[in-house]
Design an enzyme around this catalytic site. Structure first.
Site, PDB file in Angstrom:
ATOM      1  N   HIS A 129       0.867  -1.187   0.000  1.00 58.52           N
ATOM      2  CA  HIS A 129       0.000   0.000   0.000  1.00 58.52           C
ATOM      3  C   HIS A 129       0.905   1.238   0.000  1.00 58.52           C
ATOM      4  CE1 HIS A 129      -3.517   2.355   0.472  1.00 58.52           C
ATOM      5  NE2 HIS A 129      -3.776   2.201   1.760  1.00 58.52           N
ATOM      6  N   HIS A 171      -1.390   0.105 -12.331  1.00 58.01           N
ATOM      7  CA  HIS A 171      -2.415   0.560 -11.377  1.00 58.01           C
ATOM      8  C   HIS A 171      -3.604  -0.380 -11.411  1.00 58.01           C
ATOM      9  CE1 HIS A 171      -5.149   3.266  -9.229  1.00 58.01           C
ATOM     10  NE2 HIS A 171      -4.041   3.804  -8.761  1.00 58.01           N
ATOM     11  N   ASP A 174       3.477   7.092  -7.798  1.00 57.00           N
ATOM     12  CA  ASP A 174       4.707   6.961  -7.010  1.00 57.00           C
ATOM     13  C   ASP A 174       5.986   7.154  -7.822  1.00 57.00           C
ATOM     14  OD1 ASP A 174       3.423   6.502  -4.603  1.00 57.00           O
ATOM     15  OD2 ASP A 174       3.156   4.382  -5.052  1.00 57.00           O
TER      16      ASP A 174
HETATM   17  N1  HAX Z   1       5.918  -4.555 -12.857  1.00 56.96           N
HETATM   18  C1  HAX Z   1       5.894  -5.905 -12.931  1.00 56.96           C
HETATM   19  N2  HAX Z   1       4.743  -6.615 -13.028  1.00 56.96           N
HETATM   20  C2  HAX Z   1       3.587  -5.925 -13.094  1.00 56.96           C
HETATM   21  C3  HAX Z   1       3.557  -4.524 -13.063  1.00 56.96           C
HETATM   22  C4  HAX Z   1       4.780  -3.830 -12.929  1.00 56.96           C
HETATM   23  N3  HAX Z   1       4.843  -2.500 -12.851  1.00 56.96           N
HETATM   24  N4  HAX Z   1       2.267  -4.107 -13.124  1.00 56.96           N
HETATM   25  C5  HAX Z   1       1.520  -5.227 -13.195  1.00 56.96           C
HETATM   26  N5  HAX Z   1       2.311  -6.322 -13.170  1.00 56.96           N
HETATM   27  C6  HAX Z   1       1.900  -7.729 -13.158  1.00 56.96           C
HETATM   28  C7  HAX Z   1       1.137  -8.019 -11.855  1.00 56.96           C
HETATM   29  O1  HAX Z   1       2.016  -8.334 -10.797  1.00 56.96           O
HETATM   30  C8  HAX Z   1       0.269  -9.186 -12.266  1.00 56.96           C
HETATM   31  O2  HAX Z   1       1.073 -10.345 -12.286  1.00 56.96           O
HETATM   32  P1  HAX Z   1       0.468 -11.791 -11.847  1.00 56.96           P
HETATM   33  O3  HAX Z   1      -0.660 -12.043 -12.810  1.00 56.96           O
HETATM   34  O4  HAX Z   1       1.634 -12.707 -12.017  1.00 56.96           O
HETATM   35  O5  HAX Z   1      -0.030 -11.632 -10.430  1.00 56.96           O
HETATM   36  C9  HAX Z   1      -0.080  -8.847 -13.731  1.00 56.96           C
HETATM   37  O6  HAX Z   1       0.950  -7.940 -14.186  1.00 56.96           O
HETATM   38  C10 HAX Z   1      -1.426  -8.166 -13.894  1.00 56.96           C
HETATM   39  O7  HAX Z   1      -1.505  -7.059 -13.013  1.00 56.96           O
HETATM   40  P2  HAX Z   1      -2.541  -5.862 -13.239  1.00 56.96           P
HETATM   41  O8  HAX Z   1      -3.917  -6.432 -13.286  1.00 56.96           O
HETATM   42  O9  HAX Z   1      -2.105  -5.051 -14.414  1.00 56.96           O
HETATM   43  O10 HAX Z   1      -2.330  -4.965 -11.958  1.00 56.96           O
HETATM   44  P3  HAX Z   1      -2.745  -5.237 -10.431  1.00 56.96           P
HETATM   45  O11 HAX Z   1      -4.022  -4.516 -10.167  1.00 56.96           O
HETATM   46  O12 HAX Z   1      -2.676  -6.684 -10.090  1.00 56.96           O
HETATM   47  O13 HAX Z   1      -1.533  -4.510  -9.680  1.00 56.96           O
HETATM   48  C11 HAX Z   1       0.017  -2.800  -9.048  1.00 56.96           C
HETATM   49  C12 HAX Z   1      -1.383  -3.107  -9.639  1.00 56.96           C
HETATM   50  C13 HAX Z   1       0.133  -1.298  -8.850  1.00 56.96           C
HETATM   51  C14 HAX Z   1       0.155  -3.521  -7.690  1.00 56.96           C
HETATM   52  C15 HAX Z   1       1.080  -3.317 -10.050  1.00 56.96           C
HETATM   53  O14 HAX Z   1       0.960  -2.610 -11.249  1.00 56.96           O
HETATM   54  C16 HAX Z   1       2.511  -3.206  -9.529  1.00 56.96           C
HETATM   55  O15 HAX Z   1       2.973  -4.079  -8.815  1.00 56.96           O
HETATM   56  N6  HAX Z   1       3.224  -2.097  -9.883  1.00 56.96           N
HETATM   57  C17 HAX Z   1       4.593  -1.896  -9.417  1.00 56.96           C
HETATM   58  C18 HAX Z   1       4.612  -1.444  -7.972  1.00 56.96           C
HETATM   59  C19 HAX Z   1       4.119  -0.018  -7.821  1.00 56.96           C
HETATM   60  O16 HAX Z   1       4.501   0.884  -8.562  1.00 56.96           O
HETATM   61  N7  HAX Z   1       3.240   0.209  -6.828  1.00 56.96           N
HETATM   62  C20 HAX Z   1       2.696   1.537  -6.614  1.00 56.96           C
HETATM   63  C21 HAX Z   1       1.197   1.582  -6.838  1.00 56.96           C
HETATM   64  C22 HAX Z   1       0.704   2.990  -6.726  1.00 56.96           C
HETATM   65  C23 HAX Z   1      -0.746   3.076  -6.357  1.00 56.96           C
HETATM   66  O17 HAX Z   1      -1.565   2.201  -6.608  1.00 56.96           O
HETATM   67  N8  HAX Z   1      -1.131   4.129  -5.744  1.00 56.96           N
HETATM   68  O18 HAX Z   1      -2.437   4.322  -5.382  1.00 56.96           O
END
Ligand code: HAX
Length: 388
Positions: free
Chosen positions: A227, A268, A323
């Protein structure tokens, strides 16, 4: 109940999914759309980024932007509430300096509640908002051992100036620092009703615990790496990239993906374009620090990473999220330790979570308030084995 009242048929597929997509309430302060991101009280965030935090606090609590008179009134109300009526500093002095700054923030909020709680939801929310800048400054100063000559608080200064004055760092550009933190606060104040920290805060307040207990709990929820702490990880990631050369950045991103590590600052759960909060921070960076090394790295990442991430069809949004840029900007203004970054997120969210708690406690259901949270859990077969 008519068909139109059925928002979602809950099936066994929804169980144990963290309530993803299951509607549980209404939110009066903000909502998030896939194309324009967060809106506060109907205004897309891009229209609000340049406002002062005090005016956005007014918006979240009153659901309309203030006139100039109302803007002066909220500043004067916050000034009257700013002084902490007790000894917060000795509580902070007792905390282990090895503790994470988010744990300090949570304890500090609890201590503020022990020093004074009025049990009026709005008064307590506004008191907490007014006291956050001093608490934030003291967390930095005392945790870092800079305890000599802490300047007295000036209640009449703006919220951000009060933090900057308490922090009192040598060799910084105060004007830039104020600008970056003000923008940061406005962009992070609220994000709909169901994000983990907001939901946690409202759930705790639904049992009529104080707003201080609810907010300390919300901060604990925010502190998790999945988070709010993602902004700390994001700057740590940028520092690891270490170059703004496009070919090297691309090789780095590919190596991270190959090692099954996330490319921080991209993707996201709801948005399907670049987060407008990222766009606003890139624009600010172009103005104040175009030559900063970390800023150059995130600019290259912004060019390279979406193209690489798009190669994986599973990734629903390969674009920059909020972020990506905040850490580089905070680093540039002299806040170089990323372990503090989530405390700024927490400071900002106190406004949105506070406004949502006030709405749930004193406006929803014609003023009766939302009842005690009590979602249903279905007993698993194994737990029923002694039942006839
Ligand atoms: N890097 C690597 N893998 C990624 C990715 C990234 N930036 N974005 C998505 N994926 C992967 C997911 O881990 C998921 O893999 P699995 O099927 O193996 O579990 C797949 O792609 C599908 O994911 P999604 O449906 O596109 O996205 P989610 O809703 O599951 O996840 C996240 C959203 C933000 C958690 C994800 O994009 C991520 O981990 N990003 C990198 C970390 C990050 O920048 N976090 C900050 C978030 C900011 C925020 O939300 N603020 O409110």
């Amino acid at each position: 109940m008519s068909d139109k009242d059925v928002l979602l048929e809950v099936t066994s597929d929804h169980l144990n999914t963290g309530m993803r997509g299951v509607p549980v309430g209404t939110c009066r302060t903000s909502f998030v759309t896939p194309s324009e991101g967060v809106h506060y009280c109907g205004y897309p965030i891009t229209e609000l980024a340049a406002f002062a935090p005090e005016d956005i606090i007014y918006l979240l609590f009153n659901k309309e932007l203030p006139t100039s008179e109302q803007s002066a009134q909220i500043r004067s109300e916050l000034a009257q509430r700013a002084t902490i009526p007790g000894d917060l500093e000795s509580v902070l002095h007792a905390l282990p300096t090895t503790g994470h700054p988010m744990d300090w923030l949570s304890v500090g909020i609890h201590a503020l509640g022990m020093i004074e709680t009025t049990n009026d939801w709005r008064s307590d929310a506004m008191n907490l908002i007014a006291r956050m800048p001093r608490l934030m400054g003291l967390v930095f100063r005392i945790r870092e051992g800079r305890t000599e000559n802490i300047p007295a608080d000036d209640p009449d200064a703006s919220l951000v100036d009060r933090f900057v004055n308490t922090l009192d760092l040598d060799g910084i550009d105060k004007e830039k620092m104020t600008r970056v933190i003000s923008t940061y606060l406005v962009l992070h104040m609220d994000h709909g009703g169901g994000n983990l920290s907001t939901f946690t805060g409202k759930a705790i307040a639904s049992g009529h615990a104080t707003i201080y207990s609810a907010m300390a709990g919300a901060m604990n929820a925010l502190s998790g790496p999945l988070h709010g702490r993602a902004n700390q990880s994001c700057l740590e990631f940028v520092l690891r990239v270490g170059t703004s050369d496009a070919a090297k950045v691309e090789a780095f991103v590919r190596a991270e993906l190959a090692a099954k590590r996330p490319v921080f600052g991209f993707g996201h759960a709801v948005l399907r374009t670049e987060d407008p909060r990222a766009t606003a921070q890139f624009a600010l960076g172009e103005e104040i620090c175009p030559e900063d090394e970390n800023f150059k790295i995130i600019k290259t990442l912004r060019e390279v990473a979406p193209r690489v991430l798009s190669e994986n069809p599973k990734i629903s949004n390969p674009n920059a999220n909020v972020d990506i840029a905040s850490g580089a900007l905070l680093h540039h203004i002299g806040l170089t330790d990323p372990t503090y970054y989530t405390t700024f997120f927490g400071w900002a969210r106190v406004a949105g979570i506070g406004a949502q708690i006030v709405d749930e406690r004193s406006v929803m259901r014609n003023g009766k308030g939302t009842p005690l949270y009590r979602p249903k859990y279905i007993a698993e077969e194994q737990s029923l084995r002694h039942v006839e």
